[in-house]
Design a protein around this motif. Structure first.
Motif, PDB file in Angstrom:
ATOM      1  N   TRP A   1       0.812  -1.216   0.000  1.00 58.62           N
ATOM      2  CA  TRP A   1       0.000   0.000   0.000  1.00 58.62           C
ATOM      3  C   TRP A   1       0.846   1.267   0.000  1.00 58.62           C
ATOM      4  N   GLY A   2       2.159   1.142   0.069  1.00 57.67           N
ATOM      5  CA  GLY A   2       3.034   2.316   0.103  1.00 57.67           C
ATOM      6  C   GLY A   2       2.969   3.073   1.417  1.00 57.67           C
ATOM      7  N   LEU A   3       2.741   2.371   2.505  1.00 60.53           N
ATOM      8  CA  LEU A   3       2.568   3.004   3.811  1.00 60.53           C
ATOM      9  C   LEU A   3       3.717   2.664   4.758  1.00 60.53           C
ATOM     10  N   GLU A   4       4.931   2.733   4.259  1.00 58.43           N
ATOM     11  CA  GLU A   4       6.095   2.415   5.077  1.00 58.43           C
ATOM     12  C   GLU A   4       6.234   3.342   6.279  1.00 58.43           C
ATOM     13  N   GLY A   5       5.685   4.554   6.201  1.00 60.71           N
ATOM     14  CA  GLY A   5       5.795   5.528   7.277  1.00 60.71           C
ATOM     15  C   GLY A   5       5.124   5.102   8.575  1.00 60.71           C
ATOM     16  N   ILE A   6       4.142   4.212   8.496  1.00 66.76           N
ATOM     17  CA  ILE A   6       3.468   3.750   9.721  1.00 66.76           C
ATOM     18  C   ILE A   6       3.739   2.275   9.994  1.00 66.76           C
ATOM     19  N   LEU A   7       4.613   1.680   9.210  1.00 67.44           N
ATOM     20  CA  LEU A   7       4.850   0.244   9.289  1.00 67.44           C
ATOM     21  C   LEU A   7       5.276  -0.227  10.672  1.00 67.44           C
ATOM     22  N   ASP A   8       6.247   0.411  11.289  1.00 67.23           N
ATOM     23  CA  ASP A   8       6.751  -0.068  12.577  1.00 67.23           C
ATOM     24  C   ASP A   8       5.663  -0.113  13.645  1.00 67.23           C
ATOM     25  N   GLY A   9       4.863   0.940  13.743  1.00 67.28           N
ATOM     26  CA  GLY A   9       3.808   0.985  14.750  1.00 67.28           C
ATOM     27  C   GLY A   9       2.714  -0.026  14.501  1.00 67.28           C
ATOM     28  N   VAL A  10       2.270  -0.148  13.257  1.00 68.40           N
ATOM     29  CA  VAL A  10       1.196  -1.093  12.943  1.00 68.40           C
ATOM     30  C   VAL A  10       1.689  -2.525  13.129  1.00 68.40           C
ATOM     31  N   GLU A  11       2.922  -2.793  12.719  1.00 68.36           N
ATOM     32  CA  GLU A  11       3.485  -4.135  12.877  1.00 68.36           C
ATOM     33  C   GLU A  11       3.580  -4.517  14.360  1.00 68.36           C
TER      34      GLU A  11
ATOM     35  N   LEU B   1      -1.148  -3.967  25.898  1.00 76.93           N
ATOM     36  CA  LEU B   1      -2.220  -3.013  25.603  1.00 76.93           C
ATOM     37  C   LEU B   1      -1.763  -1.577  25.816  1.00 76.93           C
ATOM     38  N   HIS B   2      -0.787  -1.366  26.680  1.00 77.80           N
ATOM     39  CA  HIS B   2      -0.212  -0.027  26.837  1.00 77.80           C
ATOM     40  C   HIS B   2       0.554   0.350  25.563  1.00 77.80           C
ATOM     41  N   LEU B   3       1.236  -0.614  24.954  1.00 77.13           N
ATOM     42  CA  LEU B   3       1.914  -0.359  23.681  1.00 77.13           C
ATOM     43  C   LEU B   3       0.899  -0.066  22.583  1.00 77.13           C
ATOM     44  N   VAL B   4      -0.182  -0.825  22.549  1.00 77.49           N
ATOM     45  CA  VAL B   4      -1.237  -0.591  21.552  1.00 77.49           C
ATOM     46  C   VAL B   4      -1.760   0.837  21.688  1.00 77.49           C
ATOM     47  N   GLU B   5      -2.029   1.252  22.913  1.00 77.72           N
ATOM     48  CA  GLU B   5      -2.522   2.610  23.159  1.00 77.72           C
ATOM     49  C   GLU B   5      -1.494   3.664  22.757  1.00 77.72           C
ATOM     50  N   SER B   6      -0.226   3.395  23.016  1.00 74.09           N
ATOM     51  CA  SER B   6       0.831   4.365  22.704  1.00 74.09           C
ATOM     52  C   SER B   6       1.059   4.539  21.216  1.00 74.09           C
ATOM     53  N   PHE B   7       0.977   3.459  20.459  1.00 75.51           N
ATOM     54  CA  PHE B   7       1.319   3.519  19.037  1.00 75.51           C
ATOM     55  C   PHE B   7       0.141   3.822  18.127  1.00 75.51           C
ATOM     56  N   SER B   8      -1.083   3.633  18.595  1.00 69.79           N
ATOM     57  CA  SER B   8      -2.249   3.875  17.739  1.00 69.79           C
ATOM     58  C   SER B   8      -2.931   5.185  18.125  1.00 69.79           C
ATOM     59  N   GLU B   9      -3.762   5.661  17.222  1.00 67.63           N
ATOM     60  CA  GLU B   9      -4.547   6.870  17.503  1.00 67.63           C
ATOM     61  C   GLU B   9      -5.587   6.562  18.578  1.00 67.63           C
ATOM     62  N   THR B  10      -6.238   5.415  18.444  1.00 64.82           N
ATOM     63  CA  THR B  10      -7.210   4.935  19.415  1.00 64.82           C
ATOM     64  C   THR B  10      -7.381   3.443  19.189  1.00 64.82           C
ATOM     65  N   TRP B  11      -7.996   2.772  20.144  1.00 62.28           N
ATOM     66  CA  TRP B  11      -8.254   1.354  19.975  1.00 62.28           C
ATOM     67  C   TRP B  11      -9.466   0.976  20.798  1.00 62.28           C
TER      68      TRP B  11
END
Length: 170
Positions: A52-62, A132-142
């Motif tokens: 998708w050409g979204l390397e800029g968010i790859l580390d956080g989503v991964e 879940l603290h990491l999920v909260e830190s790296f995402s906009e919301t969850w």
């Protein structure tokens, strides 16, 4: 801030049902109930975001995908979680879905347990409990949403980087 009772809104949930996903903006994969599936989830996420050409968010989503899959395997799969209710299907796989919208990406993990995730106090010396603290830190919301008594989906939302005129140049 997310609370234990937070759930996903109906429009977001509608976009995460695998049968309703368009192939160009969404993809999903079934993962076996083995901890090796976390590696497969990271690879699937990395490959999809590159496509998708979204390397800029790859580390956080991964990272978030691996945390959500780990939680699903640890707490949501009957063979791996002895405290699940008996009505949970025995062989239901974990499913990782990635959905791309114009300004957001959703990473969602479905598992057969109807019990929602519980955020614990962060103990930085313990071997687990910070996911879940990491999920909260790296995402906009969850959040999470039950699936008609047959499991749940836990999701994380990521904002896409804004394009600048310089980013459109070769």
């Amino acid at each position: 801030m997310w609370s234990e009772g937070a759930t996903v809104s109906k429009p977001l949930w509608n976009g995460l049902v695998p049968e309703r996903l368009s192939s160009s903006s969404a993809t999903s994969c079934a993962l076996p109930p083995r901890f090796e599936a976390v590696r497969d989830a990271r690879r699937f996420t990395r490959t999809t975001l590159h496509h998708w050409g979204l390397e800029g968010i790859l580390d956080g989503v991964e990272l978030v995908a691996s945390e959500l899959v780990t939680n699903a395997l640890r707490y949501g799969v009957p063979d791996m979680a002895p405290n699940l209710p008996p009505e949970a299907p025995a062989e239901a796989p974990v499913r990782l879905s990635l959905v791309r919208w114009s300004t957001r990406v959703v990473c969602a993990v479905r598992d057969p347990s109807s019990h929602g995730p519980i955020t614990r106090m962060a103990d930085y010396v313990a071997e687990s409990g910070r996911g879940l603290h990491l999920v909260e830190s790296f995402s906009e919301t969850w959040g999470w949403h039950p699936i008609g008594g047959a499991g749940k989906v836990v999701w994380a939302l990521f904002r896409l980087p804004e394009k600048t005129p310089e980013s459109d140049r070769p």
